[in-house]
Design a protein around this motif. Sequence first.
Motif, PDB file in Angstrom:
ATOM      1  N   GLU A  51       0.942  -1.399   0.163  1.00  0.00           N
ATOM      2  CA  GLU A  51       0.035   0.491  -0.191  1.00  0.00           C
ATOM      3  C   GLU A  51       0.669   1.136   0.724  1.00  0.00           C
ATOM      4  N   VAL A  52       2.166   1.269   0.786  1.00  0.00           N
ATOM      5  CA  VAL A  52       2.565   2.536   0.344  1.00  0.00           C
ATOM      6  C   VAL A  52       3.991   2.772  -1.292  1.00  0.00           C
ATOM      7  N   ARG A  53       4.078   1.581  -2.093  1.00  0.00           N
ATOM      8  CA  ARG A  53       4.184   2.356  -3.418  1.00  0.00           C
ATOM      9  C   ARG A  53       2.712   1.968  -4.137  1.00  0.00           C
ATOM     10  N   ASP A  54       1.656   1.751  -3.641  1.00  0.00           N
ATOM     11  CA  ASP A  54       0.707   2.516  -4.686  1.00  0.00           C
ATOM     12  C   ASP A  54       0.056   3.920  -3.866  1.00  0.00           C
ATOM     13  N   VAL A  55       0.930   4.695  -3.203  1.00  0.00           N
ATOM     14  CA  VAL A  55       0.443   5.654  -2.512  1.00  0.00           C
ATOM     15  C   VAL A  55       1.316   6.716  -3.575  1.00  0.00           C
ATOM     16  N   THR A  56       2.527   5.568  -3.344  1.00  0.00           N
ATOM     17  CA  THR A  56       3.952   6.824  -4.355  1.00  0.00           C
ATOM     18  C   THR A  56       4.070   6.603  -5.396  1.00  0.00           C
ATOM     19  N   ASP A  57       2.866   5.719  -6.254  1.00  0.00           N
ATOM     20  CA  ASP A  57       2.642   5.647  -7.456  1.00  0.00           C
ATOM     21  C   ASP A  57       1.939   6.795  -7.783  1.00  0.00           C
ATOM     22  N   SER A  58       0.494   6.602  -7.201  1.00  0.00           N
ATOM     23  CA  SER A  58       0.062   7.511  -7.239  1.00  0.00           C
ATOM     24  C   SER A  58       0.531   9.619  -7.487  1.00  0.00           C
ATOM     25  N   LEU A  59       1.336   9.414  -6.153  1.00  0.00           N
ATOM     26  CA  LEU A  59       1.652  10.845  -6.448  1.00  0.00           C
ATOM     27  C   LEU A  59       2.823  11.145  -7.056  1.00  0.00           C
ATOM     28  N   ASP A  60       3.632  10.108  -8.158  1.00  0.00           N
ATOM     29  CA  ASP A  60       3.962   9.844  -9.492  1.00  0.00           C
ATOM     30  C   ASP A  60       3.270  10.290 -10.244  1.00  0.00           C
ATOM     31  N   ALA A  61       2.680   9.524 -10.375  1.00  0.00           N
ATOM     32  CA  ALA A  61       1.454  10.163 -11.355  1.00  0.00           C
ATOM     33  C   ALA A  61       1.049  11.471 -11.444  1.00  0.00           C
ATOM     34  N   ALA A  62       0.774  11.770 -10.381  1.00  0.00           N
ATOM     35  CA  ALA A  62       0.555  13.663 -10.047  1.00  0.00           C
ATOM     36  C   ALA A  62       2.022  14.139 -11.065  1.00  0.00           C
ATOM     37  N   GLY A  63       2.818  14.286 -10.079  1.00  0.00           N
ATOM     38  CA  GLY A  63       4.298  14.011 -10.653  1.00  0.00           C
ATOM     39  C   GLY A  63       4.399  13.759 -11.173  1.00  0.00           C
ATOM     40  N   ASN A  64       3.828  13.622 -12.962  1.00  0.00           N
ATOM     41  CA  ASN A  64       4.225  13.710 -14.235  1.00  0.00           C
ATOM     42  C   ASN A  64       3.245  14.759 -14.747  1.00  0.00           C
ATOM     43  N   THR A  65       2.135  14.927 -14.512  1.00  0.00           N
ATOM     44  CA  THR A  65       1.430  15.461 -14.294  1.00  0.00           C
ATOM     45  C   THR A  65       2.121  17.717 -14.313  1.00  0.00           C
TER      46      THR A  65
END
Length: 295
Positions: A51-65
Motif C-alpha cells: 500500500e505504500v508503493r500504491d501511494v507513491t505511484d499515485s504521487l508519481d503519476a501526479a508528479g508527471n503531470t
Amino acid sequence: YVSFTSLDMYGVSLGAIGMLSTLTTALTIDVFGPVSDNAGGIAEMASLPEEVRDVTDSLDAAGNTTAAIGKGFAIGSACLVGLALFGAFVKRCNLVAQDVSILDPVIFSFLLIGAMIPYWFSAMTMKSVGFAAKEMIIEVKRQFDTIVGLLEGTPGHEPAEHAKCIEISTNAALKEMTPPAILIMFTPLLTGIFFGASAVAGLLAGAISSSVQLALAMSNAGGAWDNSKKYVEKGEVIVKGEVQGKGSEVHKAAVTGDTVGDPFKDTSGPALNIVMKLMAVLSLVFADFFMSIND
C-alpha cells in the motif's frame, strides 16, 4: 503578437523576462515528480508494504503531470528568449524583410533544414539513452552472475558495485552528448560562413518553430506513456471482462511506451530548450563575422 505589435522586439524581450520570472514556480512543480519517483524506489528497495508503493505511484503519476506543466513554462520562455535573440541577430546584421523572404530558394532551403535539426538532435539523444541503458543492463547482469547471493538477496552477500553503474551513466552523459552538441554548435556557424547571414536567419526560424512543437509533444507524450503504465499496473484496464495487470500483453505494450516516454520527457524534450537558445546565441555572437566574410 501583442508584445511585438506594441513594442517591437523590445516587447518580445519583456515577455521573455516575464516568463522567466516564474522560474521558482516552474521549478517547484517540476521537482515534485522526481521526489515522488525516488520515494517509490526507496519504498520498493526497503520492502515496505504494497500500500505504500500504491501511494507513491499515485504521487508519481501526479508528479508527471506537474512536470509537464513546468516543462511547458520552460519551453515557452526558451521560445521567447530564442525569438528575442533572433531579433537581435536580424538587427545586428541589418537584415530587412526582403533579405529573409522565403521566396528566396536559399532562405527556404535553410528554413527546412532548421526545421529538421530538432528531430535529428532528438534522435541522437534518444539513441544515446538507449546505448547507456544497454551498457547498464550488461553491467548489472555481470554483477548478478559474479556476486554470489546478490540476486537472491541472501544475507551476508557481498555488496553490489554501485560505482560501476554510476560510472557508466556519467561517462555516457559526457561522451554521448558530444555529437548532438557538435550538431547544434557547428550548423549555424557553417551556414553563416558559407551562405551568409540571411541563410542563418532562415535556419534559426525553422529550428525555433520546430523545436517548440516537438518539445511540447515530447514532454506531454512522455508523461502520458509513464502514467498509462501505472494505470495498467493498478489494474484499472479491463478488456473483455479480464483485468489487464502486470504480465499481460497490455502491460507489455505500456512498458514499451514508457521505455520510449522516459527519454522523451526527461532527455530530448528538455534539451530542445537548449537547441533554441544556443543556436540563436552563437548566431548573434558571430553575426559580425558572417557579415565581414560575405560582403
